[in-house]
Scaffold this active site. Structure first.
Site, PDB file in Angstrom:
ATOM      1  N   ARG A 146       0.836  -1.214   0.000  1.00  0.00           N
ATOM      2  CA  ARG A 146       0.000   0.000   0.000  1.00  0.00           C
ATOM      3  C   ARG A 146       0.865   1.256   0.000  1.00  0.00           C
ATOM      4  NH1 ARG A 146      -3.973  -0.122   4.715  1.00  0.00           N
ATOM      5  NH2 ARG A 146      -4.842   1.722   3.707  1.00  0.00           N
TER       6      ARG A 146
ATOM      7  N   ALA B  27     -15.307  13.601  -5.749  1.00  0.00           N
ATOM      8  CA  ALA B  27     -14.532  14.715  -5.198  1.00  0.00           C
ATOM      9  C   ALA B  27     -13.889  15.561  -6.301  1.00  0.00           C
ATOM     10  CB  ALA B  27     -13.456  14.186  -4.248  1.00  0.00           C
TER      11      ALA B  27
ATOM     12  N   GLY C  98     -15.772  12.537   0.739  1.00  0.00           N
ATOM     13  CA  GLY C  98     -15.303  11.189   0.438  1.00  0.00           C
ATOM     14  C   GLY C  98     -15.137  10.264   1.625  1.00  0.00           C
ATOM     15  N   THR C  99     -16.061  10.361   2.574  1.00  0.00           N
ATOM     16  CA  THR C  99     -16.006   9.394   3.670  1.00  0.00           C
ATOM     17  C   THR C  99     -17.381   8.779   3.895  1.00  0.00           C
ATOM     18  OG1 THR C  99     -15.531   9.019   6.021  1.00  0.00           O
ATOM     19  CG2 THR C  99     -16.305  11.230   5.416  1.00  0.00           C
ATOM     20  N   SER C 100     -17.396   7.479   4.209  1.00  0.00           N
ATOM     21  CA  SER C 100     -18.657   6.805   4.517  1.00  0.00           C
ATOM     22  C   SER C 100     -19.139   7.180   5.912  1.00  0.00           C
ATOM     23  CB  SER C 100     -18.484   5.288   4.406  1.00  0.00           C
ATOM     24  OG  SER C 100     -17.568   4.831   5.386  1.00  0.00           O
TER      25      SER C 100
ATOM     26  N   CYS D  27      14.243  -2.392  15.100  1.00  0.00           N
ATOM     27  CA  CYS D  27      14.758  -1.146  15.677  1.00  0.00           C
ATOM     28  C   CYS D  27      16.061  -1.455  16.418  1.00  0.00           C
ATOM     29  CB  CYS D  27      13.700  -0.631  16.644  1.00  0.00           C
ATOM     30  SG  CYS D  27      14.191   0.705  17.715  1.00  0.00           S
TER      31      CYS D  27
ATOM     32  N   ASN E 191     -20.070  13.619  -1.779  1.00  0.00           N
ATOM     33  CA  ASN E 191     -19.979  12.159  -1.840  1.00  0.00           C
ATOM     34  C   ASN E 191     -21.009  11.670  -2.867  1.00  0.00           C
ATOM     35  OD1 ASN E 191     -20.076   9.313  -1.211  1.00  0.00           O
ATOM     36  ND2 ASN E 191     -19.227   9.781   0.799  1.00  0.00           N
TER      37      ASN E 191
ATOM     38  N   ASP F 143      -2.315   8.707   3.374  1.00  0.00           N
ATOM     39  CA  ASP F 143      -1.575   8.731   2.111  1.00  0.00           C
ATOM     40  C   ASP F 143      -0.757  10.001   1.849  1.00  0.00           C
ATOM     41  OD1 ASP F 143      -3.508  10.663   1.329  1.00  0.00           O
ATOM     42  OD2 ASP F 143      -4.745   9.166   0.305  1.00  0.00           O
TER      43      ASP F 143
ATOM     44  N   HIS G 276      -5.620   9.084  11.696  1.00  0.00           N
ATOM     45  CA  HIS G 276      -5.273   7.660  11.681  1.00  0.00           C
ATOM     46  C   HIS G 276      -3.801   7.423  11.357  1.00  0.00           C
ATOM     47  CE1 HIS G 276      -9.811   6.570  11.006  1.00  0.00           C
ATOM     48  NE2 HIS G 276      -9.530   6.859  12.260  1.00  0.00           N
TER      49      HIS G 276
HETATM   50  C1  BV8 Z   1     -10.966   3.252  18.847  1.00  0.00           C
HETATM   51  C2  BV8 Z   1      -5.908   3.380   9.137  1.00  0.00           C
HETATM   52  C3  BV8 Z   1     -10.826   3.368  21.250  1.00  0.00           C
HETATM   53  C4  BV8 Z   1      -5.131   2.150   8.777  1.00  0.00           C
HETATM   54  C5  BV8 Z   1      -8.264   2.915   9.792  1.00  0.00           C
HETATM   55  C6  BV8 Z   1     -18.439   3.567  18.074  1.00  0.00           C
HETATM   56  C7  BV8 Z   1     -19.426   2.949  17.345  1.00  0.00           C
HETATM   57  C8  BV8 Z   1     -19.144   1.829  16.574  1.00  0.00           C
HETATM   58  C9  BV8 Z   1     -17.852   1.293  16.538  1.00  0.00           C
HETATM   59  C10 BV8 Z   1     -16.853   1.905  17.245  1.00  0.00           C
HETATM   60  C11 BV8 Z   1     -17.154   3.014  18.011  1.00  0.00           C
HETATM   61  N1  BV8 Z   1     -16.006   3.438  18.606  1.00  0.00           N
HETATM   62  C12 BV8 Z   1     -14.996   2.622  18.230  1.00  0.00           C
HETATM   63  C13 BV8 Z   1     -15.480   1.663  17.413  1.00  0.00           C
HETATM   64  C14 BV8 Z   1     -14.656   0.572  16.810  1.00  0.00           C
HETATM   65  C15 BV8 Z   1     -13.919   0.970  15.565  1.00  0.00           C
HETATM   66  C16 BV8 Z   1     -14.968   1.329  14.522  1.00  0.00           C
HETATM   67  O1  BV8 Z   1     -15.299   2.485  14.302  1.00  0.00           O
HETATM   68  N2  BV8 Z   1     -15.489   0.347  13.834  1.00  0.00           N
HETATM   69  C17 BV8 Z   1     -16.507   0.588  12.819  1.00  0.00           C
HETATM   70  C18 BV8 Z   1     -15.976   0.110  11.511  1.00  0.00           C
HETATM   71  C19 BV8 Z   1     -17.786  -0.052  13.260  1.00  0.00           C
HETATM   72  N3  BV8 Z   1     -12.992   2.065  15.807  1.00  0.00           N
HETATM   73  C20 BV8 Z   1     -11.752   1.861  16.244  1.00  0.00           C
HETATM   74  O2  BV8 Z   1     -11.311   0.759  16.477  1.00  0.00           O
HETATM   75  C21 BV8 Z   1     -10.919   3.108  16.447  1.00  0.00           C
HETATM   76  N4  BV8 Z   1     -10.281   3.134  17.715  1.00  0.00           N
HETATM   77  O3  BV8 Z   1     -12.156   3.342  18.880  1.00  0.00           O
HETATM   78  O4  BV8 Z   1     -10.181   3.311  19.989  1.00  0.00           O
HETATM   79  C22 BV8 Z   1     -11.058   1.988  21.751  1.00  0.00           C
HETATM   80  C23 BV8 Z   1     -10.040   1.085  21.833  1.00  0.00           C
HETATM   81  C24 BV8 Z   1     -10.262  -0.208  22.295  1.00  0.00           C
HETATM   82  C25 BV8 Z   1     -11.557  -0.594  22.664  1.00  0.00           C
HETATM   83  C26 BV8 Z   1     -12.594   0.343  22.575  1.00  0.00           C
HETATM   84  C27 BV8 Z   1     -12.323   1.638  22.109  1.00  0.00           C
HETATM   85  C28 BV8 Z   1      -9.772   3.148  15.447  1.00  0.00           C
HETATM   86  C29 BV8 Z   1     -10.259   3.104  14.040  1.00  0.00           C
HETATM   87  C30 BV8 Z   1      -9.126   3.361  13.059  1.00  0.00           C
HETATM   88  C31 BV8 Z   1      -9.039   2.291  12.039  1.00  0.00           C
HETATM   89  N5  BV8 Z   1      -8.031   2.587  11.029  1.00  0.00           N
HETATM   90  N6  BV8 Z   1      -7.311   3.222   8.937  1.00  0.00           N
HETATM   91  C32 BV8 Z   1      -5.196   1.727   7.356  1.00  0.00           C
HETATM   92  O5  BV8 Z   1      -5.733   2.421   6.510  1.00  0.00           O
HETATM   93  O6  BV8 Z   1      -4.650   0.651   7.102  1.00  0.00           O
HETATM   94  S1  BV8 Z   1      -9.933   2.952   9.393  1.00  0.00           S
HETATM   95  C33 BV8 Z   1     -10.457   2.811   7.755  1.00  0.00           C
HETATM   96  O7  BV8 Z   1     -11.717   3.456   7.693  1.00  0.00           O
HETATM   97  C34 BV8 Z   1      -9.757   3.555   6.756  1.00  0.00           C
HETATM   98  O8  BV8 Z   1      -8.423   3.418   6.861  1.00  0.00           O
HETATM   99  C35 BV8 Z   1     -10.249   4.976   6.902  1.00  0.00           C
HETATM  100  O9  BV8 Z   1      -9.300   5.707   7.601  1.00  0.00           O
HETATM  101  C36 BV8 Z   1     -11.503   4.837   7.698  1.00  0.00           C
HETATM  102  C37 BV8 Z   1     -12.644   5.581   7.165  1.00  0.00           C
HETATM  103  O10 BV8 Z   1     -13.106   5.027   5.968  1.00  0.00           O
HETATM  104  P1  BV8 Z   1     -13.439   5.971   4.747  1.00  0.00           P
HETATM  105  O11 BV8 Z   1     -12.239   6.775   4.472  1.00  0.00           O
HETATM  106  O12 BV8 Z   1     -14.684   6.669   5.024  1.00  0.00           O
HETATM  107  O13 BV8 Z   1     -13.581   4.921   3.555  1.00  0.00           O
HETATM  108  P2  BV8 Z   1     -14.879   4.056   3.106  1.00  0.00           P
HETATM  109  O14 BV8 Z   1     -14.423   3.078   2.120  1.00  0.00           O
HETATM  110  O15 BV8 Z   1     -15.639   3.581   4.264  1.00  0.00           O
HETATM  111  O16 BV8 Z   1     -15.804   5.128   2.376  1.00  0.00           O
HETATM  112  C38 BV8 Z   1     -15.402   5.724   1.160  1.00  0.00           C
HETATM  113  C39 BV8 Z   1     -16.410   6.795   0.821  1.00  0.00           C
HETATM  114  O17 BV8 Z   1     -15.944   7.519  -0.310  1.00  0.00           O
HETATM  115  C40 BV8 Z   1     -17.779   6.211   0.427  1.00  0.00           C
HETATM  116  O18 BV8 Z   1     -18.788   6.938   1.117  1.00  0.00           O
HETATM  117  C41 BV8 Z   1     -17.880   6.456  -1.101  1.00  0.00           C
HETATM  118  O19 BV8 Z   1     -19.194   6.726  -1.531  1.00  0.00           O
HETATM  119  C42 BV8 Z   1     -16.996   7.654  -1.245  1.00  0.00           C
HETATM  120  N7  BV8 Z   1     -16.347   7.777  -2.561  1.00  0.00           N
HETATM  121  C43 BV8 Z   1     -15.917   6.816  -3.413  1.00  0.00           C
HETATM  122  N8  BV8 Z   1     -15.322   7.365  -4.487  1.00  0.00           N
HETATM  123  C44 BV8 Z   1     -15.365   8.705  -4.297  1.00  0.00           C
HETATM  124  C45 BV8 Z   1     -16.026   8.971  -3.081  1.00  0.00           C
HETATM  125  N9  BV8 Z   1     -16.245  10.212  -2.636  1.00  0.00           N
HETATM  126  C46 BV8 Z   1     -15.791  11.224  -3.380  1.00  0.00           C
HETATM  127  N10 BV8 Z   1     -15.136  11.057  -4.564  1.00  0.00           N
HETATM  128  C47 BV8 Z   1     -14.916   9.817  -5.064  1.00  0.00           C
HETATM  129  N11 BV8 Z   1     -14.253   9.668  -6.231  1.00  0.00           N
HETATM  130 ZN    ZN Z   2      12.743   0.369  19.514  1.00  0.00          ZN
END
Ligand code: BV8
Ligand code: ZN
Length: 253
Positions: free
Chosen positions: A72, A234, A190-192, A151, A216, A106, A121
């Site tokens: 990636r 976007a 551009g976020t879900s 390291c 979006n 990115d 993130h």
């Molecule tokens: C945490 C980095 C405390 C790494 C990523 C509350 C409610 C429910 C669940 C939870 C909650 N609180 C916490 C959670 C759990 C979890 C979570 O949210 N789960 C969800 C999925 C249910 N959250 C966590 O774990 C977070 N930490 O809460 O810590 C904690 C700790 C322990 C125990 C309890 C609490 C940490 C989350 C971070 C995860 N890391 N990324 C990597 O990339 O490898 S997240 C991942 O989703 C992505 O990386 C991105 O950063 C993130 C958001 O996604 P989007 O960017 O929105 O992408 P997606 O595909 O979903 O949507 C794309 C959109 O673009 C669509 O809408 C589409 O229509 C649109 N689109 C498409 N093409 C275009 C466009 N728009 C415009 N133009 C286009 N051309």
């Molecule tokens: Zn170290």
């Protein structure tokens, strides 16, 4: 899409806006050739997050996780900012304050020239020691693509990103909360809006009474709550919004 028709009330709010937050997700980089996560063909349709993007996955199989992020990294390093990233960077000429709060790893907002980017993130431009936290540029670390380099302290290097189940970096989270609470215009691109706590910033902006705009092509849980929704990609919606912003900011009062 055609020119945006703004009701007078919204045009007036855009004209008066001073502090802007642009909240972005993977969709803003889709037209730069970087896959989104939850769309058809997205990253999470090909890989399970539990196998590549959690601390448990890294503990179980560090080589697999490392290889996946090296791949990636190469895609992202080879990508170029698109017209949405570039326009957002130029909004700093239209408003006294523009802060980009991104879920993306990115670096494309920085590379497009946005003066302040808050990375909720983390960033794939860096690795860090999983034990002592020592940072290393990913550009160097990827010279070992098959397994994570070590390291000086003996710990394994990991990408400096936030995995599921991990806490967001405190300084980034705090800064995002501060600017969101104080902004008058909040633009989500551009976020879900399905990953928390990040998506909570949209709720915060709505609660604080900012003008909220969504760009979006698909609907999100917030689509019916925002002040203005541009159902566009976007690369098309952001330039159209830029034209509307520039027009109402330069119009005589
Ligand atoms: C945490 C980095 C405390 C790494 C990523 C509350 C409610 C429910 C669940 C939870 C909650 N609180 C916490 C959670 C759990 C979890 C979570 O949210 N789960 C969800 C999925 C249910 N959250 C966590 O774990 C977070 N930490 O809460 O810590 C904690 C700790 C322990 C125990 C309890 C609490 C940490 C989350 C971070 C995860 N890391 N990324 C990597 O990339 O490898 S997240 C991942 O989703 C992505 O990386 C991105 O950063 C993130 C958001 O996604 P989007 O960017 O929105 O992408 P997606 O595909 O979903 O949507 C794309 C959109 O673009 C669509 O809408 C589409 O229509 C649109 N689109 C498409 N093409 C275009 C466009 N728009 C415009 N133009 C286009 N051309
Ligand atoms: Zn170290």
């Amino acid at each position: 899409m055609g020119p945006i028709e703004l009701p007078a009330r919204l045009a007036q709010r855009l004209r008066a806006a001073e502090r802007v937050v642009v909240f972005t997700g993977s969709g803003v980089s889709q037209e730069s050739g970087i896959a989104t996560f939850r769309d058809p063909g997205g990253v999470w349709q090909r890989f399970r997050p539990e196998e590549v993007a959690t601390p448990e996955a890294f503990a179980r199989d560090p080589a697999r996780v490392w290889k996946w992020y090296v791949g990636r990294y190469r895609t992202m390093a080879g990508a170029e900012p698109n017209s949405a990233h570039r326009d957002i960077a130029r909004w700093s000429e239209l408003f006294p304050s523009v802060v980009v709060v991104t879920q993306n790893i990115d670096s494309l907002h920085e590379r497009a020239g946005s003066p302040e980017v808050v990375e909720l993130h983390g960033s794939l431009s860096r690795a860090r020691c999983a034990e002592c936290g020592e940072p290393v540029a990913m550009a160097e670390a990827v010279e070992r693509p098959e397994e994570p380099p070590r390291c000086g302290c003996g710990g394994l290097l990991r990408p400096d990103v936030v995995w599921f189940g991990e806490i967001l970096p405190q300084d980034a989270f705090g800064r995002a909360a501060e600017v969101t609470e104080a902004c008058d215009l909040f633009v989500s691109v551009g976020t879900s809006a399905s990953v928390y706590p990040a998506a909570g910033f949209i709720e915060l902006a709505l609660r604080r009474g900012a003008m909220v705009v969504e760009v979006n092509p698909e609907e999100t849980p917030f689509s019916s709550l925002v002040d203005l929704r541009l159902a566009a990609r976007a690369g098309e919606g952001v330039p159209e919004l830029t034209r509307a912003l520039a027009a109402c900011r330069s119009a005589p009062t």
